[in-house]
Design an enzyme around this catalytic site. Structure first.
Site, PDB file in Angstrom:
ATOM      1  N   HIS A 159      41.065  36.631  45.370  1.00 36.65           N
ATOM      2  CA  HIS A 159      42.595  36.840  45.612  1.00 36.65           C
ATOM      3  C   HIS A 159      42.827  37.901  46.066  1.00 36.65           C
ATOM      4  CE1 HIS A 159      43.207  32.428  45.145  1.00 36.65           C
ATOM      5  NE2 HIS A 159      42.842  32.351  43.890  1.00 36.65           N
ATOM      6  N   ASP A 216      35.536  28.165  45.796  1.00 42.56           N
ATOM      7  CA  ASP A 216      36.588  27.970  44.773  1.00 42.56           C
ATOM      8  C   ASP A 216      37.565  26.943  45.235  1.00 42.56           C
ATOM      9  OD1 ASP A 216      37.533  29.844  42.265  1.00 42.56           O
ATOM     10  OD2 ASP A 216      39.301  29.058  43.563  1.00 42.56           O
ATOM     11  N   HIS A 218      40.676  26.973  45.184  1.00 46.69           N
ATOM     12  CA  HIS A 218      42.185  28.051  45.868  1.00 46.69           C
ATOM     13  C   HIS A 218      41.481  28.691  46.950  1.00 46.69           C
ATOM     14  CE1 HIS A 218      43.080  27.730  41.396  1.00 46.69           C
ATOM     15  NE2 HIS A 218      44.225  27.365  41.991  1.00 46.69           N
ATOM     16  N   ASP A 305      36.676  25.424  39.806  1.00 50.13           N
ATOM     17  CA  ASP A 305      37.775  24.835  39.655  1.00 50.13           C
ATOM     18  C   ASP A 305      38.239  23.521  40.516  1.00 50.13           C
ATOM     19  OD1 ASP A 305      38.228  26.793  41.493  1.00 50.13           O
ATOM     20  OD2 ASP A 305      39.756  27.681  40.769  1.00 50.13           O
TER      21      ASP A 305
HETATM   22  C1  SP5 Z   1      40.431  32.874  40.784  1.00 48.59           C
HETATM   23  C2  SP5 Z   1      41.262  31.582  40.707  1.00 48.59           C
HETATM   24  O1  SP5 Z   1      40.945  30.535  40.586  1.00 48.59           O
HETATM   25  N1  SP5 Z   1      42.547  31.880  40.553  1.00 48.59           N
HETATM   26  C3  SP5 Z   1      43.418  30.956  40.609  1.00 48.59           C
HETATM   27  C4  SP5 Z   1      44.999  31.437  40.272  1.00 48.59           C
HETATM   28  C5  SP5 Z   1      45.931  30.162  40.441  1.00 48.59           C
HETATM   29  N2  SP5 Z   1      47.332  30.459  39.807  1.00 48.59           N
HETATM   30  C6  SP5 Z   1      48.278  29.655  39.982  1.00 48.59           C
HETATM   31  C7  SP5 Z   1      48.270  28.278  40.158  1.00 48.59           C
HETATM   32  C8  SP5 Z   1      49.550  27.679  40.124  1.00 48.59           C
HETATM   33  C9  SP5 Z   1      49.040  26.295  39.943  1.00 48.59           C
HETATM   34  N3  SP5 Z   1      50.063  25.073  39.649  1.00 48.59           N
HETATM   35  C10 SP5 Z   1      49.244  24.178  39.158  1.00 48.59           C
HETATM   36  C11 SP5 Z   1      49.816  22.808  38.653  1.00 48.59           C
HETATM   37  C12 SP5 Z   1      49.023  22.204  37.461  1.00 48.59           C
HETATM   38  N4  SP5 Z   1      49.488  20.826  37.313  1.00 48.59           N
HETATM   39 ZN    ZN Z   2      40.405  29.244  42.003  1.00 50.72          ZN
END
Ligand code: SP5
Ligand code: ZN
Length: 363
Positions: A159, A216, A218, A305
Site C-alpha cells: 500500500h 493480497d 487488497h 487475507d
Molecule cells: C497489507 C494489508 O493487507 N493492509 C490492509 C489494510 C486494511 N485496512 C483497512 C481495512 C478496512 C476494512 N473494513 C473491514 C470490515 C470488516 N468487517
Molecule cells: Zn491485504
C-alpha cells in the site's frame, strides 16, 4: 528455497489503528511474523537467513527523499511537538483541493499518509528498513542464481506509494526489490548464469525484466502508483473490488497504466465470497498475462487475507488453496521472489504461507 527473516520487525508494534471509525488494536502485529517464522522452521524451509544491509540507495530509487526523511524523524518530532507518544496518527490528511505542503511535526503526517492505519512509533522506520533489506536480500539471491526466495517482510509494503504510507505499509518492499532486480539486471553486472541451469529457459529480454503479481486480498495501490507509467514492470493484482473494499479509490479494472506504462497494469477486482475454484480460474488469467509479458523475474506480493477465516476479508479460500496457487505460479518457470504482505487470521497464517511456498517449490 531460501527464506529471509529479521527480528527487527518487532520494533514496530503500535498500540492502535483507526479502522472503520474504531480505535482498535492493530491487526498487523508482531505475532504474525512470529507464527510464520515458526511454520517455516516446522516445514524445514531452510536456511532462514538474516537480511544483508543495502543502505538507503535502493530505497531512494523508489521513494521520495523528503518522504524518507519524514519517516525517519516523524516519531521524535511528533512527540516533541506534543503529539500522543503512543503513536503518530494524523488529524488531517492532504486531499484534493487542500493539499498544500505543510512541514510542521503535527501537520507532516497528514501530508505523507493517505489513511489512519499506518501509525508510526519509535521503531517503525528501523523495522521498515529491515523489511526492505529482507526483500532486497531475496532479490540479490535471485540475481545470484537462486530460483525461489521468501522475504518475511513486516511491516508489509504494497500500500505504500512513492511518498505515502497507509494500510500498515511504509516502504514498498516489493517495489524496492523489483526496481533493484531491474537496475542490476540492466547494468549488465549480473552474469548470464540463467540459461545453463534453467528447466524452462526464458528469453532474455532486458526491456521487460520484471513482473509483479499481487495476490493480497487488497489492491496493491502503492505498487500500482510506483510503476503506473512504466513499461518495464508489469503489475498484475487480484483483489476485492474497491467499489466495496479498501483501498476504495484505486484498483478498478479500467486502470491499465499510462504513457509508456499503458497496458502494463492489470487489475482483477473480485466479488465477495470467492472460493478456491473461482480464485484458481482467475489466477490463470493473471498468469497468462505474465507469460505474455515474458519477464525475466517474478516478484510475488503474497497476502493471505484471502483466507476464509480472515477477520478483515470476505473471500473464502481454504488452506488447501495456497499450495495449488503456488504450483500454478511455479509453472511460469520464473525465478521468483515472494514478499510477505497481509494476512490477519494469525493462527492460520504460518500454515498458509508455508503451503504457498511448498507449492512454489514443487514439494
Ligand atoms: C497489507 C494489508 O493487507 N493492509 C490492509 C489494510 C486494511 N485496512 C483497512 C481495512 C478496512 C476494512 N473494513 C473491514 C470490515 C470488516 N468487517
Ligand atoms: Zn491485504
Amino acid at each position: 528455497m531460501l527464506a529471509i527473516c529479521s527480528a527487527d520487525h518487532a520494533l514496530h508494534d503500535p498500540p492502535h489503528e483507526l479502522l472503520d471509525g474504531r480505535l482498535i488494536p492493530p491487526y498487523e502485529s508482531p505475532a504474525r511474523a512470529a507464527i510464520v517464522h515458526a511454520a517455516l522452521e516446522r516445514a524445514a524451509i531452510e536456511p532462514l537467513l538474516p537480511p544483508r544491509a543495502f543502505g538507503p540507495e535502493p530505497i531512494r530509487a523508489v521513494h521520495d527523499a523528503r518522504y524518507l526523511a519524514y519517516l525517519e524523524r516523524a516519531y521524535e518530532r511528533w512527540v516533541a511537538a506534543g503529539g500522543n507518544p503512543a503513536a503518530v496518527l494524523p488529524s488531517a490528511l492532504a486531499v484534493r483541493w487542500m493539499s498544500r505542503r505543510a512541514s510542521g511535526p503535527l501537520a507532516e503526517p497528514g501530508y505523507y499518509s493517505y489513511d489512519l492505519s499506518a501509525p508510526i512509533v519509535a521503531g517503525t522506520y528501523r523495522a521498515a528498513r529491515a523489511a526492505a533489506d529482507a526483500a532486497l536480500t531475496g532479490a540479490a539471491l535471485l540475481l545470484e542464481g537462486q530460483r525461489l526466495a521468501y522475504a518475511l517482510c513486516r511491516p508489509p509494503g504494497h500500500h505504500a506509494g512513492s511518498d505515502l504510507c497507509g494500510g500498515y505499509c511504509y516502504l514498498n518492499n516489493a517495489a524496492i526489490a523489483a526496481e533493484y532486480l531491474l537496475r542490476e539486471w540492466a547494468s549488465g553486472r549480473v552474469r548470464e548464469w540463467a540459461t545453463a541451469d534453467q528447466t524452462r529457459p526464458v528469453a532474455p529480454s532486458p526491456r521487460r525484466p520484471v513482473a509483479i503479481l499481487d495476490i493480497d486480498y487488497h489492491h496493491g495501490n502503492g505498487t500500482q502508483q510506483i510503476f503506473y507509467e512504466r513499461g518495464d514492470v508489469l503489475f498484475v493484482s487480484i483483489h476485492a473490488d474497491p467499489a466495496r473494499e479498501y483501498p476504495y479509490f484505486a484498483g478498478y479494472a479500467d486502470e491499465r497504466g499510462a504513457g509508456a506504462g499503458l497496458g502494463a497494469n492489470l487489475n482483477i477486482p473480485l466479488e465477495a465470497g470467492v472460493d478456491d475454484t473461482r480464485y484458481l480460474a482467475v489466477l490463470d488469467t493473471a498468469i497468462a498475462a505474465i507469460a505474455d509479458f515474458a519477464p525475466r523475474f517474478l516478484v510475488l506480493s503474497a497476502g493471505f487475507d484471502t483466507f476464509d477465516g480472515d477477520p478483515i476479508g470476505d473471500f473464502a479460500l481454504m488452506a488447501d488453496a495456497y499450495p495449488l496457487i503456488g504450483r500454478r505460479i511455479a509453472m511460469l518457470g520464473l525465478p521468483t521472489l515472494v514478499i510477505q504482505e497481509g494476512g490477519y487470521a494469525v493462527a492460520a497464517l504460518g500454515e498458509n504461507a508455508a503451503g504457498l511456498l511448498r507449492g512454489l517449490s514443487g514439494m
